[in-house]
Design a protein around this motif. Sequence first.
Motif, PDB file in Angstrom:
ATOM      1  N   ARG A 155      -3.718  -3.909   8.804  1.00 30.53           N
ATOM      2  CA  ARG A 155      -3.066  -2.685   8.301  1.00 30.53           C
ATOM      3  C   ARG A 155      -2.773  -2.811   6.813  1.00 30.53           C
ATOM      4  O   ARG A 155      -2.944  -1.864   6.026  1.00 30.53           O
ATOM      5  CB  ARG A 155      -1.774  -2.447   9.083  1.00 30.53           C
ATOM      6  CG  ARG A 155      -1.056  -1.144   8.702  1.00 30.53           C
ATOM      7  CD  ARG A 155       0.021  -0.843   9.725  1.00 30.53           C
ATOM      8  NE  ARG A 155       0.695   0.399   9.390  1.00 30.53           N
ATOM      9  CZ  ARG A 155       1.781   0.494   8.606  1.00 30.53           C
ATOM     10  NH1 ARG A 155       2.325  -0.608   8.107  1.00 30.53           N
ATOM     11  NH2 ARG A 155       2.316   1.672   8.356  1.00 30.53           N
ATOM     12  N   VAL A 156      -2.335  -3.976   6.376  1.00 31.40           N
ATOM     13  CA  VAL A 156      -2.083  -4.183   4.941  1.00 31.40           C
ATOM     14  C   VAL A 156      -3.386  -4.048   4.160  1.00 31.40           C
ATOM     15  O   VAL A 156      -3.424  -3.465   3.062  1.00 31.40           O
ATOM     16  CB  VAL A 156      -1.418  -5.543   4.705  1.00 31.40           C
ATOM     17  CG1 VAL A 156      -1.399  -5.901   3.221  1.00 31.40           C
ATOM     18  CG2 VAL A 156      -0.008  -5.547   5.276  1.00 31.40           C
ATOM     19  N   ALA A 157      -4.470  -4.569   4.747  1.00 28.34           N
ATOM     20  CA  ALA A 157      -5.754  -4.479   4.052  1.00 28.34           C
ATOM     21  C   ALA A 157      -6.195  -3.030   3.903  1.00 28.34           C
ATOM     22  O   ALA A 157      -6.697  -2.609   2.847  1.00 28.34           O
ATOM     23  CB  ALA A 157      -6.803  -5.299   4.800  1.00 28.34           C
ATOM     24  N   ARG A 158      -6.025  -2.200   4.954  1.00 26.81           N
ATOM     25  CA  ARG A 158      -6.428  -0.789   4.859  1.00 26.81           C
ATOM     26  C   ARG A 158      -5.566  -0.048   3.843  1.00 26.81           C
ATOM     27  O   ARG A 158      -6.074   0.749   3.039  1.00 26.81           O
ATOM     28  CB  ARG A 158      -6.306  -0.124   6.239  1.00 26.81           C
ATOM     29  CG  ARG A 158      -7.368  -0.544   7.218  1.00 26.81           C
ATOM     30  CD  ARG A 158      -7.415   0.412   8.407  1.00 26.81           C
ATOM     31  NE  ARG A 158      -6.116   0.512   9.086  1.00 26.81           N
ATOM     32  CZ  ARG A 158      -5.734  -0.246  10.101  1.00 26.81           C
ATOM     33  NH1 ARG A 158      -6.557  -1.206  10.557  1.00 26.81           N
ATOM     34  NH2 ARG A 158      -4.561  -0.075  10.663  1.00 26.81           N
ATOM     35  N   LEU A 162      -6.468   2.014   0.203  1.00 27.71           N
ATOM     36  CA  LEU A 162      -6.083   3.405  -0.075  1.00 27.71           C
ATOM     37  C   LEU A 162      -4.844   3.460  -0.962  1.00 27.71           C
ATOM     38  O   LEU A 162      -3.989   4.344  -0.815  1.00 27.71           O
ATOM     39  CB  LEU A 162      -5.818   4.149   1.240  1.00 27.71           C
ATOM     40  CG  LEU A 162      -6.980   4.188   2.240  1.00 27.71           C
ATOM     41  CD1 LEU A 162      -6.513   4.815   3.555  1.00 27.71           C
ATOM     42  CD2 LEU A 162      -8.154   4.942   1.645  1.00 27.71           C
ATOM     43  N   ALA A 163      -4.731   2.543  -1.846  1.00 26.03           N
ATOM     44  CA  ALA A 163      -3.526   2.459  -2.680  1.00 26.03           C
ATOM     45  C   ALA A 163      -3.360   3.693  -3.563  1.00 26.03           C
ATOM     46  O   ALA A 163      -2.230   4.054  -3.929  1.00 26.03           O
ATOM     47  CB  ALA A 163      -3.590   1.194  -3.553  1.00 26.03           C
ATOM     48  N   ILE A 171       2.951   0.537   1.631  1.00 30.38           N
ATOM     49  CA  ILE A 171       2.252  -0.746   1.443  1.00 30.38           C
ATOM     50  C   ILE A 171       3.254  -1.901   1.457  1.00 30.38           C
ATOM     51  O   ILE A 171       3.031  -2.948   2.065  1.00 30.38           O
ATOM     52  CB  ILE A 171       1.454  -0.719   0.135  1.00 30.38           C
ATOM     53  CG1 ILE A 171       0.390   0.404   0.176  1.00 30.38           C
ATOM     54  CG2 ILE A 171       0.811  -2.065  -0.124  1.00 30.38           C
ATOM     55  CD1 ILE A 171      -0.389   0.546  -1.100  1.00 30.38           C
ATOM     56  N   GLU A 172       4.407  -1.718   0.794  1.00 28.48           N
ATOM     57  CA  GLU A 172       5.396  -2.792   0.755  1.00 28.48           C
ATOM     58  C   GLU A 172       5.993  -3.042   2.141  1.00 28.48           C
ATOM     59  O   GLU A 172       6.260  -4.194   2.514  1.00 28.48           O
ATOM     60  CB  GLU A 172       6.502  -2.424  -0.228  1.00 28.48           C
ATOM     61  CG  GLU A 172       6.044  -2.414  -1.682  1.00 28.48           C
ATOM     62  CD  GLU A 172       7.154  -1.974  -2.639  1.00 28.48           C
ATOM     63  OE1 GLU A 172       8.228  -1.554  -2.116  1.00 28.48           O
ATOM     64  OE2 GLU A 172       6.948  -2.071  -3.858  1.00 28.48           O
ATOM     65  N   ALA A 173       6.204  -1.996   2.928  1.00 29.90           N
ATOM     66  CA  ALA A 173       6.724  -2.176   4.283  1.00 29.90           C
ATOM     67  C   ALA A 173       5.740  -2.944   5.149  1.00 29.90           C
ATOM     68  O   ALA A 173       6.118  -3.813   5.943  1.00 29.90           O
ATOM     69  CB  ALA A 173       7.029  -0.823   4.900  1.00 29.90           C
ATOM     70  N   ALA A 174       4.455  -2.642   5.000  1.00 27.46           N
ATOM     71  CA  ALA A 174       3.437  -3.362   5.781  1.00 27.46           C
ATOM     72  C   ALA A 174       3.378  -4.832   5.367  1.00 27.46           C
ATOM     73  O   ALA A 174       3.236  -5.741   6.214  1.00 27.46           O
ATOM     74  CB  ALA A 174       2.083  -2.689   5.598  1.00 27.46           C
ATOM     75  N   GLU A 175       3.434  -5.083   4.067  1.00 19.34           N
ATOM     76  CA  GLU A 175       3.420  -6.480   3.606  1.00 19.34           C
ATOM     77  C   GLU A 175       4.659  -7.240   4.096  1.00 19.34           C
ATOM     78  O   GLU A 175       4.574  -8.417   4.465  1.00 19.34           O
ATOM     79  CB  GLU A 175       3.346  -6.520   2.081  1.00 19.34           C
ATOM     80  CG  GLU A 175       2.013  -6.032   1.525  1.00 19.34           C
ATOM     81  CD  GLU A 175       2.019  -6.007   0.003  1.00 19.34           C
ATOM     82  OE1 GLU A 175       3.130  -6.109  -0.583  1.00 19.34           O
ATOM     83  OE2 GLU A 175       0.931  -5.881  -0.588  1.00 19.34           O
ATOM     84  N   SER A 176       5.826  -6.557   4.089  1.00 14.91           N
ATOM     85  CA  SER A 176       7.042  -7.212   4.570  1.00 14.91           C
ATOM     86  C   SER A 176       6.937  -7.536   6.060  1.00 14.91           C
ATOM     87  O   SER A 176       7.365  -8.620   6.509  1.00 14.91           O
ATOM     88  CB  SER A 176       8.244  -6.309   4.309  1.00 14.91           C
ATOM     89  OG  SER A 176       9.430  -6.888   4.820  1.00 14.91           O
TER      90      SER A 176
END
Length: 373
Positions: A155-158, A162-163, A171-176
């Motif tokens: 999910r972080v990669a996707r 699409l940044a 994106i930050e929530a997924a990385e966390s």
Amino acid sequence: MKRSTPMSSWMALLLATALSAPLQALAGPGHDHGDAPPAPTSNGPSRQPDGSVFLPKPAQRQLGVRTLVTTAGQHAKAFELAGTVVMDPNAGGKVQAVLAGRLEAGPKGLPGVGQAVRKGEVLAYVVPTAGAIERSNQLAQQAELRAARDLAARRVARLTELADTVPRKDIEAAESELHSLTQRLGAVGAGLATRDALVAPVSGVIASANAVAGQVVDARELVFEVVDPSRLRIEALAYDTAQAHNVAGATLAVGGQRVPLRFVGAARSLRDQAQPLQFAGDAAALGTLALGQPVRVFVQSTDKVDGVQVPAAALLRNPANQTIVWVKEAPERFAPRVVTAVPLDGTSVAVTSGLQPGDRVATQGATLINQVR
């Protein structure tokens, strides 16, 4: 008829007297009947009828008899306490298992008693043991966390691709979330494979070791005990609390030596109806003692007593179980004196009655004098 002369009459009378006297039978050497007079005794040690002992000079030298001229004076009253060798809390410690598990040797193997160790050195490892059900649950949780981490990573990669169209907060929530799952997975894995290290709390020697490779220990079980032999203490128990407030000094009797002790303090709570007193002393003398060894502590108070100081080895017991000392009254004569004494420092006592200043008391060889019969 022929008349006898006076000379012939005298000879006849002498002959008749000799024939009428009984004849004494003499036995040859080794054939006597036990009625021979006893052989004269030699000039050796002997007990006299008045209880004194005759001891010739050669016998005194052979027995190693030594005497001491006594002098009177004032001495500090002392009382004897039963003590135990304990460790200094700042120079000793216990190594206990925090978790239940199986013991494994450290980098240098399992240490033995008497081995020197340094502070922070790893002595052994405890590998936690878990039941079959508990281990299965941990493995299942580890598999779930691994799958969730993989999904979070994709999910972080996707979102990263699409940044330009996805808000930055998503994106930050997924990385966390990915970082959290990674940490949880590492914690579960560490719980399955980690080892608890048992380290030495202080520098010293191993006083006791209860460790064998492969041994299973429980939590809080004592595995090692480390102590610094140069910083041991003496703990004595006083059953009279007033004694703790009248301490002027103390000594410890170690063999024939007198070790002075320094009063550290008294506990403010009783233990088995006694008040613990702690003493510190010379490191070289106390270092020869073992932890937990029972000792005798002689505590000097501030009160004084008048008496004659003699070594404790001079005190003996007579057949009536009275305390006596042997006094040299003549160059080759020793007489027993019944005395009363109080302890001073473990190696000497103060005789309060039975001796006068100037008496020569046997300090060495007195036991052998007491055995002369």
